[in-house]
Scaffold this motif. Sequence first.
Motif, PDB file in Angstrom:
ATOM      1  N   UNK A   1       0.847  -1.178   0.000  1.00 38.24           N
ATOM      2  CA  UNK A   1       0.000   0.000   0.000  1.00 38.24           C
ATOM      3  C   UNK A   1       0.891   1.240   0.000  1.00 38.24           C
ATOM      4  N   UNK A   2       0.977   1.896  -1.134  1.00 42.73           N
ATOM      5  CA  UNK A   2       1.812   3.083  -1.260  1.00 42.73           C
ATOM      6  C   UNK A   2       0.940   4.329  -1.284  1.00 42.73           C
ATOM      7  N   UNK A   3       1.496   5.426  -0.849  1.00 46.54           N
ATOM      8  CA  UNK A   3       0.782   6.691  -0.836  1.00 46.54           C
ATOM      9  C   UNK A   3       1.540   7.734  -1.636  1.00 46.54           C
ATOM     10  N   UNK A   4       0.855   8.279  -2.617  1.00 46.82           N
ATOM     11  CA  UNK A   4       1.393   9.364  -3.424  1.00 46.82           C
ATOM     12  C   UNK A   4       0.309  10.420  -3.540  1.00 46.82           C
ATOM     13  N   UNK A   5       0.729  11.653  -3.663  1.00 44.37           N
ATOM     14  CA  UNK A   5      -0.216  12.756  -3.723  1.00 44.37           C
ATOM     15  C   UNK A   5       0.185  13.724  -4.823  1.00 44.37           C
ATOM     16  N   UNK A   6      -0.799  14.225  -5.528  1.00 42.20           N
ATOM     17  CA  UNK A   6      -0.581  15.432  -6.315  1.00 42.20           C
ATOM     18  C   UNK A   6      -1.231  16.525  -5.490  1.00 42.20           C
ATOM     19  N   UNK A   7      -0.675  17.712  -5.567  1.00 43.36           N
ATOM     20  CA  UNK A   7      -1.175  18.785  -4.719  1.00 43.36           C
ATOM     21  C   UNK A   7      -1.012  20.117  -5.419  1.00 43.36           C
ATOM     22  N   UNK A   8      -1.799  21.079  -4.955  1.00 46.15           N
ATOM     23  CA  UNK A   8      -1.688  22.445  -5.448  1.00 46.15           C
ATOM     24  C   UNK A   8      -1.503  23.358  -4.238  1.00 46.15           C
ATOM     25  N   UNK A   9      -0.479  24.196  -4.327  1.00 48.34           N
ATOM     26  CA  UNK A   9      -0.270  25.219  -3.310  1.00 48.34           C
ATOM     27  C   UNK A   9      -0.432  26.580  -3.964  1.00 48.34           C
TER      28      UNK A   9
ATOM     29  N   UNK B   1       2.376  19.982  -7.739  1.00 52.15           N
ATOM     30  CA  UNK B   1       3.482  19.073  -7.480  1.00 52.15           C
ATOM     31  C   UNK B   1       3.000  17.672  -7.158  1.00 52.15           C
ATOM     32  N   UNK B   2       3.969  16.760  -6.987  1.00 50.94           N
ATOM     33  CA  UNK B   2       3.690  15.372  -6.625  1.00 50.94           C
ATOM     34  C   UNK B   2       4.659  14.977  -5.515  1.00 50.94           C
ATOM     35  N   UNK B   3       4.200  14.141  -4.585  1.00 49.77           N
ATOM     36  CA  UNK B   3       5.039  13.728  -3.458  1.00 49.77           C
ATOM     37  C   UNK B   3       4.549  12.403  -2.896  1.00 49.77           C
ATOM     38  N   UNK B   4       5.397  11.759  -2.123  1.00 50.17           N
ATOM     39  CA  UNK B   4       4.980  10.543  -1.411  1.00 50.17           C
ATOM     40  C   UNK B   4       4.712  10.835   0.064  1.00 50.17           C
ATOM     41  N   UNK B   5       4.918  12.087   0.492  1.00 51.86           N
ATOM     42  CA  UNK B   5       4.674  12.479   1.879  1.00 51.86           C
ATOM     43  C   UNK B   5       4.175  13.924   1.868  1.00 51.86           C
ATOM     44  N   UNK B   6       2.867  14.070   1.855  1.00 54.75           N
ATOM     45  CA  UNK B   6       2.274  15.391   1.693  1.00 54.75           C
ATOM     46  C   UNK B   6       2.626  16.333   2.839  1.00 54.75           C
TER      47      UNK B   6
ATOM     48  N   UNK C   1      -3.985  24.036  -0.989  1.00 52.05           N
ATOM     49  CA  UNK C   1      -5.406  24.280  -1.248  1.00 52.05           C
ATOM     50  C   UNK C   1      -6.096  23.103  -1.931  1.00 52.05           C
ATOM     51  N   UNK C   2      -5.314  22.112  -2.397  1.00 48.80           N
ATOM     52  CA  UNK C   2      -5.911  20.981  -3.108  1.00 48.80           C
ATOM     53  C   UNK C   2      -4.951  19.801  -3.072  1.00 48.80           C
ATOM     54  N   UNK C   3      -5.511  18.583  -3.001  1.00 48.11           N
ATOM     55  CA  UNK C   3      -4.677  17.387  -3.150  1.00 48.11           C
ATOM     56  C   UNK C   3      -5.532  16.196  -3.559  1.00 48.11           C
ATOM     57  N   UNK C   4      -4.877  15.226  -4.181  1.00 49.91           N
ATOM     58  CA  UNK C   4      -5.478  13.939  -4.551  1.00 49.91           C
ATOM     59  C   UNK C   4      -4.526  12.843  -4.107  1.00 49.91           C
ATOM     60  N   UNK C   5      -5.074  11.716  -3.697  1.00 58.17           N
ATOM     61  CA  UNK C   5      -4.284  10.568  -3.231  1.00 58.17           C
ATOM     62  C   UNK C   5      -4.248   9.479  -4.309  1.00 58.17           C
ATOM     63  N   UNK C   6      -3.090   8.847  -4.460  1.00 57.38           N
ATOM     64  CA  UNK C   6      -2.903   7.732  -5.400  1.00 57.38           C
ATOM     65  C   UNK C   6      -2.091   6.641  -4.720  1.00 57.38           C
ATOM     66  N   UNK C   7      -2.294   5.409  -5.154  1.00 57.47           N
ATOM     67  CA  UNK C   7      -1.484   4.288  -4.680  1.00 57.47           C
ATOM     68  C   UNK C   7      -0.374   3.935  -5.658  1.00 57.47           C
ATOM     69  N   UNK C   8      -0.439   4.470  -6.855  1.00 62.25           N
ATOM     70  CA  UNK C   8       0.530   4.166  -7.910  1.00 62.25           C
ATOM     71  C   UNK C   8       1.199   5.464  -8.351  1.00 62.25           C
TER      72      UNK C   8
ATOM     73  N   UNK D   1       0.346   6.850 -11.915  1.00 64.04           N
ATOM     74  CA  UNK D   1      -0.921   7.576 -12.036  1.00 64.04           C
ATOM     75  C   UNK D   1      -0.786   8.982 -11.466  1.00 64.04           C
ATOM     76  N   UNK D   2      -0.072   9.096 -10.358  1.00 66.20           N
ATOM     77  CA  UNK D   2       0.119  10.409  -9.741  1.00 66.20           C
ATOM     78  C   UNK D   2       0.894  11.337 -10.674  1.00 66.20           C
ATOM     79  N   UNK D   3       1.965  10.842 -11.253  1.00 67.16           N
ATOM     80  CA  UNK D   3       2.773  11.659 -12.169  1.00 67.16           C
ATOM     81  C   UNK D   3       1.969  12.036 -13.409  1.00 67.16           C
ATOM     82  N   UNK D   4       1.201  11.092 -13.931  1.00 69.18           N
ATOM     83  CA  UNK D   4       0.351  11.346 -15.096  1.00 69.18           C
ATOM     84  C   UNK D   4      -0.663  12.454 -14.787  1.00 69.18           C
ATOM     85  N   UNK D   5      -1.271  12.385 -13.607  1.00 70.00           N
ATOM     86  CA  UNK D   5      -2.268  13.384 -13.199  1.00 70.00           C
ATOM     87  C   UNK D   5      -1.604  14.749 -12.995  1.00 70.00           C
ATOM     88  N   UNK D   6      -0.429  14.769 -12.396  1.00 64.15           N
ATOM     89  CA  UNK D   6       0.282  16.039 -12.199  1.00 64.15           C
ATOM     90  C   UNK D   6       0.554  16.703 -13.550  1.00 64.15           C
ATOM     91  N   UNK D   7       1.050  15.937 -14.501  1.00 58.05           N
ATOM     92  CA  UNK D   7       1.342  16.481 -15.832  1.00 58.05           C
ATOM     93  C   UNK D   7       0.075  16.998 -16.503  1.00 58.05           C
TER      94      UNK D   7
END
Length: 101
Positions: A3-11, A22-27, A54-61, A64-70
Motif C-alpha cells: 500500500x503506497x501513498x502518493x499525492x498530487x497537490x496544489x499550493x 506538485x507530486x510527493x509521497x509524503x504530503x 489548497x488541493x490534493x489527490x491521493x494515489x497508490x501508484x 498515475x500520480x505523475x500522469x495526473x500532475x502532468x
Amino acid sequence: MWNYNFYIYITTNPTKTVLYVGVTNDLSRRIQEHTENKGNKNSFAGKYYCHNLIYYEHFNDINYAIEREKEIKKWSRKKKNLLIESFNPDWRFLNNEINQE
C-alpha cells in the motif's frame, strides 16, 4: 500487495494569485518543505511564496500520480480554479489539517 501513498497537490501564495502543482509521497513533509523554502529565489514555489495547500489527490501508484500532475499542469488557470473549488470551495489553507493526519 503493498500500500503506497502518493499525492498530487496544489499550493498557492498568501494572496492566491499563483498556483504550484506538485507530486510527493509524503504530503505533510512536502508542505513543510515549501513553508521552510518560502522566499527562496532558486525555486518557483519559494520565489512566489507558494506554501499554502489548497488541493490534493491521493494515489497508490506513482505512475498515475505523475500522469495526473502532468495533466493538471497543462490546464488553464480557469480549469485549475474549478478543480480547486470542487474540492475546497472557500480556498481554505489546508496545511494544518494535513499536519494533524
